[in-house]
Scaffold this active site. Structure first.
Site, mmCIF file in Angstrom:
data_model
loop_
_atom_site.group_PDB
_atom_site.id
_atom_site.type_symbol
_atom_site.label_atom_id
_atom_site.label_comp_id
_atom_site.label_asym_id
_atom_site.label_seq_id
_atom_site.Cartn_x
_atom_site.Cartn_y
_atom_site.Cartn_z
ATOM 1 N N GLY A 76 85.223 101.371 -37.067
ATOM 2 C CA GLY A 76 84.638 102.414 -37.824
ATOM 3 C C GLY A 76 83.294 102.341 -38.579
ATOM 4 O O GLY A 76 82.599 101.403 -38.345
ATOM 5 N N SER A 77 83.139 103.061 -39.607
ATOM 6 C CA SER A 77 81.863 102.737 -40.509
ATOM 7 C C SER A 77 81.600 101.243 -41.206
ATOM 8 O O SER A 77 80.712 101.352 -41.711
ATOM 9 C CB SER A 77 81.708 103.895 -41.367
ATOM 10 N N THR A 78 82.744 100.656 -41.332
ATOM 11 C CA THR A 78 82.447 99.400 -42.032
ATOM 12 C C THR A 78 81.494 98.447 -41.020
ATOM 13 O O THR A 78 80.825 97.663 -41.531
ATOM 14 C CB THR A 78 84.003 98.534 -41.967
ATOM 15 N N PHE A 79 81.594 98.927 -39.674
ATOM 16 C CA PHE A 79 80.422 98.442 -38.835
ATOM 17 C C PHE A 79 79.144 98.632 -39.155
ATOM 18 O O PHE A 79 77.883 98.042 -38.561
ATOM 19 C CB PHE A 79 80.705 98.625 -37.358
ATOM 20 N N LYS A 80 78.834 99.749 -39.814
ATOM 21 C CA LYS A 80 77.385 100.084 -40.299
ATOM 22 C C LYS A 80 76.874 98.938 -41.236
ATOM 23 O O LYS A 80 75.679 98.751 -41.180
ATOM 24 C CB LYS A 80 77.667 101.321 -41.061
#
Length: 487
Positions: free
Chosen positions: A216-220
């Site tokens: 999810g957005s931790t990969f941002k």
């Protein structure tokens, strides 16, 4: 000598030669495999008749061998077995070994090459062999805090020391009790193992190191790092942030959390996009960067590689076939969806690398090994995997992550008097019929990092479909970071 006699003599000589070769092969070349064969009862008696060394956390044995009045002499015993099971693994008559018990078996059994002096002494004196003590890097307060904060929810927590790669906490739920497998009742041990193998929750598999999740957005954090490293972006660069984003060459529209709009103007700075976790901004950003840059940045953080910590972890992946990715797939990867899958350990490593000025450290859980005389025979040294980002990029990312916790999606990770850097994540999975997995990753203190952490809670945990990483996972991460900082 007639021809018949000579032929008979030749056949006898060949038979003796074959016997000699086969005996030599079995006694020398196959000795190790035969000794290791689980059907070898003699080997089993030798192993379980040894005073196996303890596995130690914070000065206390979490796995030890205790004398028993049966033909095996010793039985493995696990203090707080469920808490430490993903680390210790098990040592069982029926199902063999796993975890630290397997990876450090030679030292625990006292048979490692490094212990040759002890083995020689035992041989000369007739003393029984004694295993070495394996001391782990785990902070018992952090481990307990992770366990307590995760509660009855399914998921995992990993905490690292950014400057060294030491694993400070590693919790996985559901878990198991290795004492159930250590019993000398083969019928009970076998039934316990079958129950665990057939459990739909897979308690024998460590979710912290061997389960792959969409991040999810931790990969941002990886997407942002790739943008900053390209030289074409700074935290203040203004990027498009539409209300919805149509994936390239498709009719699929992707929106932001709860259908919100990131900015009335339809654009915002990269720093603000990370702070509020704007999906539509990062979809376009990843598409602009392209598959090669995204994949290279992920690999620089450690994606694509398994680790021996010392048991082997699963390799996280950006995409199994980068060259075949469509632009739409690349866009989805920018928000940690699509083909991106990772372990919680890898997410913690990403935050730890940012905290460590851009350098990725190899994770490890064994601090040192001591022989029966308490002399250190082996000690793990910190080892750098490589540089993922420049120190200036790490500084910029740190400031952006601090904003996430101060005024963005991660405010629940705030610690009084301590600057915390972090990033939340909410990840769809499967056919999207289940509640999302929710994440938080970060480190503290932001200006002098002592601990980096990653938390994943499956299917929204207790909050189900209403869950977000900020509401569910951030408080768990906060508890773990506080335990380390207060230690």
């Amino acid at each position: 000598m007639n021809i018949t006699t000579r032929r008979l003599a030749s056949i006898v000589m060949v038979m003796f030669l074959a016997l000699l070769v086969s005996t030599t092969w079995i006694q020398y070349f196959q000795a190790e495999s035969l000794n290791d064969d689980p059907r070898n009862a003699r080997s089993l008696y030798a192993q379980f008749g040894t005073d196996r060394g303890p596995i130690v956390v914070g000065g206390d044995a979490i796995a030890d061998s205790v004398p028993v009045d049966d033909e095996w002499n010793y039985q493995r015993q696990y203090a707080q077995g469920r808490l430490y099971a993903p680390l210790t693994g098990y040592y069982s008559l029926v199902s063999g070994t796993s975890g630290i018990e397997q990876a450090e078996n030679d030292f625990l059994a006292g048979s490692a090459d490094a212990l040759w002096v002890d083995r020689l002494t035992n041989l000369l004196t007739g003393s029984d062999p004694q295993g070495s003590a394996v001391e782990l890097t785990i902070d018992p307060a952090a481990q307990q805090a992770a366990w307590d904060a995760l509660g009855d929810q399914r998921g995992a927590v990993v905490a690292l020391e950014p400057s060294t790669g030491k694993i400070l906490a590693l919790v996985s739920k559901p878990t198991f009790d290795p004492n159930d497998l250590a019993t000398h009742s083969t019928s009970e041990a076998n039934q316990a193992y079958l129950d665990l193998v057939n459990d739909d929750d897979d308690p024998l598999i460590s979710r912290a190191t061997n389960t792959l999740y969409p991040p999810g957005s931790t990969f941002k954090l990886v997407t942002t790092a790739a943008a900053l490293e390209s030289g074409d972006y700074t935290p203040e660069t203004v990027i498009p942030a539409p209300s919805t984003y149509t994936l390239t060459q498709t009719e699929t529209q992707v929106g932001n959390f709860a259908g919100t709009s990131c900015a009335s103007s339809g654009e915002m700075t990269l720093a603000d996009a990370l702070r509020i976790s704007c999906n539509t901004a990062y979809l376009g950003l990843a598409g602009e960067l392209g598959a090669d840059d995204m994949n290279s940045q992920a690999e620089a953080f450690g994606f694509g590689s398994p680790y021996d910590v010392p048991f082997t972890t699963s390799a996280s992946q950006y995409d199994p076939d980068v060259d075949a990715m469509t632009t739409a797939q690349v866009e989805l990867s920018g928000i940690g969806q699509g083909s991106v899958n990772t372990t919680p350990l890898q997410v913690a490593m990403t935050s730890a690398a940012i905290a460590n000025g851009g350098e990725v450290m190899v994770p490890y859980s064994v601090d040192r090994i001591r022989d029966a005389e308490l002399e250190v025979v082996e000690e793990t040294r910190a080892n750098a995997l490589g540089r993922a980002i420049s120190s200036s990029t790490a500084d910029e990312l740190t400031d952006m992550m601090v904003s996430v916790v101060e005024s963005g999606s991660g405010t629940a990770a705030q610690i009084s008097g301590v600057s915390v850097a972090g990033k939340t994540g909410t990840a769809q999975h499967g056919d999207n019929s289940e509640p999302p997995h929710v994440w938080f990753t970060g480190f503290a203190p932001a200006d002098d990092p002592q601990v980096a952490v990653a938390v994943v809670v499956e299917n929204g945990g207790a909050m189900g479909s209403e869950a977000t990483g900020g509401r569910v996972s951030a408080p768990i991460a906060k508890a773990v970071m506080e335990a380390v900082l207060n230690g």
